[in-house]
Design a protein around this motif. Sequence first.
Motif, PDB file in Angstrom:
ATOM      1  N   ARG A  83       4.067  -6.651  -3.891  1.00  0.00           N
ATOM      2  CA  ARG A  83       2.758  -6.038  -3.674  1.00  0.00           C
ATOM      3  C   ARG A  83       2.396  -6.124  -2.204  1.00  0.00           C
ATOM      4  O   ARG A  83       2.486  -7.189  -1.600  1.00  0.00           O
ATOM      5  N   LEU A  85      -0.615  -5.997   0.259  1.00  0.00           N
ATOM      6  CA  LEU A  85      -2.071  -6.131   0.319  1.00  0.00           C
ATOM      7  C   LEU A  85      -2.535  -5.722   1.704  1.00  0.00           C
ATOM      8  O   LEU A  85      -2.066  -6.252   2.710  1.00  0.00           O
ATOM      9  N   TYR A 111       3.307  -9.707  -1.126  1.00  0.00           N
ATOM     10  CA  TYR A 111       3.242 -10.805  -2.081  1.00  0.00           C
ATOM     11  C   TYR A 111       4.206 -10.542  -3.226  1.00  0.00           C
ATOM     12  O   TYR A 111       4.574  -9.398  -3.502  1.00  0.00           O
ATOM     13  N   THR A 113       4.787 -10.917  -7.215  1.00  0.00           N
ATOM     14  CA  THR A 113       4.009 -11.097  -8.440  1.00  0.00           C
ATOM     15  C   THR A 113       4.584 -12.179  -9.348  1.00  0.00           C
ATOM     16  O   THR A 113       3.918 -12.599 -10.299  1.00  0.00           O
ATOM     17  N   THR A 132      -4.205  -2.501  -2.640  1.00  0.00           N
ATOM     18  CA  THR A 132      -2.897  -3.053  -2.960  1.00  0.00           C
ATOM     19  C   THR A 132      -1.973  -1.928  -3.396  1.00  0.00           C
ATOM     20  O   THR A 132      -2.388  -1.000  -4.099  1.00  0.00           O
ATOM     21  N   THR A 134       1.644  -1.705  -5.343  1.00  0.00           N
ATOM     22  CA  THR A 134       2.560  -2.521  -6.124  1.00  0.00           C
ATOM     23  C   THR A 134       3.760  -1.684  -6.548  1.00  0.00           C
ATOM     24  O   THR A 134       3.598  -0.595  -7.116  1.00  0.00           O
TER      25      THR A 134
END
Length: 326
Positions: A83, A85, A111, A113, A132, A134
């Motif tokens: 992801r 952000l 990031y 998950t 975000t 993803t």
Amino acid sequence: MREIFSSDDLPAAERLAGYREAVGQALVPVNVHADPGAPIRVRMGLMMLGQVEVCSVSATDDAHVEISRPRRLIRRSDPEAFRLLLALRGRIQMTQGDRSPRLTPGQMAFYDTSRPFHGSRRTINGRLHLVTLTVSRGLLPVADNLVKSMIAAPIAGRHGVAALMVDVVDRLLTDATRYTAADASRLAPVVLDLMTAVLSHELGDDAGRPASPESRRRVLHTSIQAFVQQRLGDPGLTPRSIAAAHHISVRLLHQLYQEQGETVAGSIRAARLERCRADLGDPLRAGCSITTIAARWGFTDYAHFSKLFRAAYGLCPRDWRHQHQP
């Protein structure tokens, strides 16, 4: 973009519970922590670009809100994704592993998950906006171990490819209601290419398998489109000036547009006409003459502009304005 939560739809006493429920049912569920009496004012929107999930969260409150994704939630739902952000407004602090960057407007971070994280957000001048993006791990053509080396590492979005990422995301959100399903499927590889380009730039020359020629051309075309959108009001915007700004030949510039079924001049003209159409229907610009609006978006010959506008929208600018002004 589809709105999935708005605190305005709930009584003040139920907003925190509603917000918790909304984020708890997301693709990547998280816990929300805030004081019971916190003045929650939040809106969330969701848009799918192919296999890329774009989520927008905006807040206009002064509440101190924290989120967390513990292992319990990971076991319940883990899309095994990366992801990105991005902070557009406000301050966001996210911790994953031993990194805890504080992201300010224009900054971003990746990031995982599948690993716990926690963070907090604060408005600046009563405003916060984060986005975000993803994607499943296999969609990024960068080795997983290299992506993981960048997890929670702050990336500045003021220059280069990262700045282009910020511009494109901002434009995606601005024009979200105008995209067709076909548009979304075409935009997905562009967004993936930009995420890959950001990673590759931050990692240096060892970012896994090299981007394909098609990927590089899509990123270049997206960069050119962002450049053009920012300069639509410049009458001197020409294929030669665009090519020079991107250090490519005019021939290559035309090829990039032809690959998308467009021409350079046609694309610029359509974008300018759309800006004029929007201004003609804007009540706040009711006092502006049509000539002024046309000149604002690069049309110096009113007769030519009027002819182009009629061909595009079926009415002359004056009649269109009369029909669409409140």
